[in-house]
Enzyme design. Structure first.
Site, PDB file in Angstrom:
ATOM      1  N   GLY A  99       0.692  -1.329  -0.100  1.00  0.00           N
ATOM      2  CA  GLY A  99       0.071  -0.047  -0.010  1.00  0.00           C
ATOM      3  C   GLY A  99       0.835   1.391  -0.030  1.00  0.00           C
TER       4      GLY A  99
ATOM      5  N   TYR B  50      -0.475  -1.501 -12.198  1.00  0.00           N
ATOM      6  CA  TYR B  50      -1.902  -1.443 -12.518  1.00  0.00           C
ATOM      7  C   TYR B  50      -1.959  -0.615 -13.786  1.00  0.00           C
ATOM      8  CZ  TYR B  50      -1.745  -2.294  -7.578  1.00  0.00           C
ATOM      9  OH  TYR B  50      -1.628  -3.143  -6.271  1.00  0.00           O
TER      10      TYR B  50
ATOM     11  N   CYS C  54     -14.682   4.062 -27.800  1.00  0.00           N
ATOM     12  CA  CYS C  54     -15.922   4.563 -27.792  1.00  0.00           C
ATOM     13  C   CYS C  54     -16.651   4.714 -26.148  1.00  0.00           C
ATOM     14  CB  CYS C  54     -17.172   3.490 -28.531  1.00  0.00           C
ATOM     15  SG  CYS C  54     -16.046   3.322 -30.142  1.00  0.00           S
ATOM     16  N   GLU C  55     -15.763   5.283 -25.348  1.00  0.00           N
ATOM     17  CA  GLU C  55     -16.411   5.718 -24.094  1.00  0.00           C
ATOM     18  C   GLU C  55     -15.872   7.118 -23.879  1.00  0.00           C
ATOM     19  OE1 GLU C  55     -18.091   3.700 -21.866  1.00  0.00           O
ATOM     20  OE2 GLU C  55     -17.942   1.734 -23.043  1.00  0.00           O
TER      21      GLU C  55
END
Ligand SMILES: *Cc1c(COP(=O)(O)O)cnc(C)c1O
Length: 440
Positions: free
Chosen positions: A239, A372, A343-344
């Site tokens: 973390g 990530y 397409c977003e």
């Protein structure tokens, strides 16, 4: 600190100019620096010097085999969250006995795989899972090494999607439940209590939440000792945050010192599960400008990388620095959104960025893409996933070739053969209850 620096007016990865890599491997392209990966691991490892410890790289941040092999060669352990990740660690030459298996939803086959492989410990996250692990271990004639992942109810002050140690998050078990479950586990011959684990969240930029979580968990360790249950290792999770923009996370030395101090009274082994901090700033995403356009008052730079390559901006509203691979001096900046072809409307890499005027073919470098990034990439819009390259000095290794169109349809058929299901009653079987606990 990283090995992506300007030299002679061009961004390099170690000693190789990024345009040379883009030319050789195409774009979008993930480029990782071996020197940065190694240095990050060693700095963190050294920060716990004097304490018996094991750095277990959390491979979900970047699970490329070549990266795993790089860490394995340094003696790293690994934190995994699926059977698939265990497979990767073994493929990369990692040792099962240095593997910590976390996750709230382990399947029987994954538990069995981990026990057969001989992992160091399974971090159990619920009463129901403890029962399953016991059943599977018994079935295999093995004793399962376990730790409970406790939920210390600490606010890590990070994005809600990556806070995992809040009282009402799905992860871990409460301190009260832990006490009860440890007592159960200690009496179960199919289970062997090894340690305790926690992981309170990701991209945490101060030491306070870590030390507070450790303090609370040490109270549990003390209570367990009082009941004759020995906790051999203490896993502080991962973390630790990195700098994407103007965050000022603690240096690993400061983090290590805080962990050491918080655990001064603990006499066992200390485990760490860093992910992002090891790989985040060891990687960049190189993308090429396809078009520039203007809609109303907004400028857009359309690039060939998309949310399918780096979903963090769309997913967490995350910021990644974006800069030209060949900076133009004295150029009057244009403020533009850097967007992908998907397409977003959430498909952007950066919004309102001041960039020099760009032309199709220009290369941009998206920073801090080692964690990530590829690991969360997808084939949405039937896009091939990017290639990954590992650079060391003036040498590059193609760690993953770019996907091909054939890769995209593998396993599919336009006319699959039908399979008929004859009429038969559905057998319903409860999975959750351990047969041994059923009273006759
Ligand atoms: C994701 C995860 C980590 C790594 O988190 P980072 O923020 O990348 O360091 C460590 N442990 C567990 C259990 C995780 O799920």
């Amino acid at each position: 600190m990283n090995h992506f620096q300007l030299k002679d007016g061009v961004l390099h990865a170690d000693e190789i100019p990024l345009p040379r890599l883009a030319e050789a491997y195409g774009t979008p392209l993930f480029v990782y620096s071996t020197a940065t990966l190694k240095r990050h691991w060693k700095v963190l490892d050294r920060s716990l010097k004097g304490l018996k410890h094991l750095v277990c790289y959390a491979i979900k941040a970047n699970s490329n085999l070549a990266i795993l092999r790089t860490f394995a060669e340094l003696g790293s352990g690994f934190d995994i969250v699926s059977g698939g990740e265990l497979y990767r660690v073994l493929q990369a030459g990692g040792q099962a006995k240095k593997v910590v298996y976390s996750g709230v939803g382990k399947r029987d086959d994954e538990i069995a795989f981990a026990l057969e492989a001989g992992v160091k410990v399974l971090d159990v996250e619920s009463a129901a899972e403890l029962a399953r692990v016991s059943i599977v271990a018994r079935r295999l004639g093995k004793r399962a090494p376990i730790a409970l992942r406790v939920n210390p109810a600490v606010d890590p002050k990070t994005h809600p999607y990556i806070a995992t140690g809040l009282k009402e998050s799905k992860f871990g078990v409460s301190m009260e439940d832990a006490l009860r479950l440890y007592t159960l586990a200690a009496r179960d011959p199919a289970l062997e209590v090894k340690g305790v684990a926690l992981h309170i969240g990701s991209q945490i930029t101060e030491t306070g939440p870590f030390t507070e979580a450790i303090r609370r968990t040490l109270e549990l360790v003390g209570a367990l000792r009082g009941q004759g249950i020995r906790i051999g290792h203490f896993d502080v999770g991962g973390g630790l945050g990195i700098q994407y923009r103007d965050e000022a996370p603690p240096h690993p030395d400061e983090y290590g010192a805080a962990v050491k101090q918080a655990l001064a009274s603990f006499d066992g082994e200390v485990l760490l599960e860093p992910g992002r901090v090891l790989v985040g700033n060891a990687g960049v995403l190189v993308t090429q400008v396809l078009y520039t356009k203007r809609n109303g008052r907004r400028n857009f730079v359309v690039v060939d990388a998309a949310m399918t390559d780096l979903v963090r901006p769309a997913f967490y509203g995350a910021h990644h620095e974006i800069e030209p691979v060949v900076p133009v001096e004295d150029a009057k900046p244009v403020v533009a959104d850097v967007v992908g072809p998907v397409c977003e409307s959430s498909d952007f890499l950066g919004k309102k960025r001041a960039l020099p005027p760009l032309e199709p073919g220009d290369l941009l470098c998206v920073r801090s893409a080692g964690a990530y990034g590829f690991a969360m990439s997808s084939n949405y819009n039937t896009r091939t996933r990017a290639a990954e390259v590992l650079v060391e000095g003036d040498e590059a290794l193609l760690a993953r070739r770019r996907e091909t169109l054939q890769d995209l349809v593998r396993g599919e058929s336009p006319s699959p053969r039908p399979r008929r299901f004859t009429k038969r009653a559905v057998r319903v079987e409860s999975q959750s209850r351990a047969p041994r606990r059923r009273k006759a």
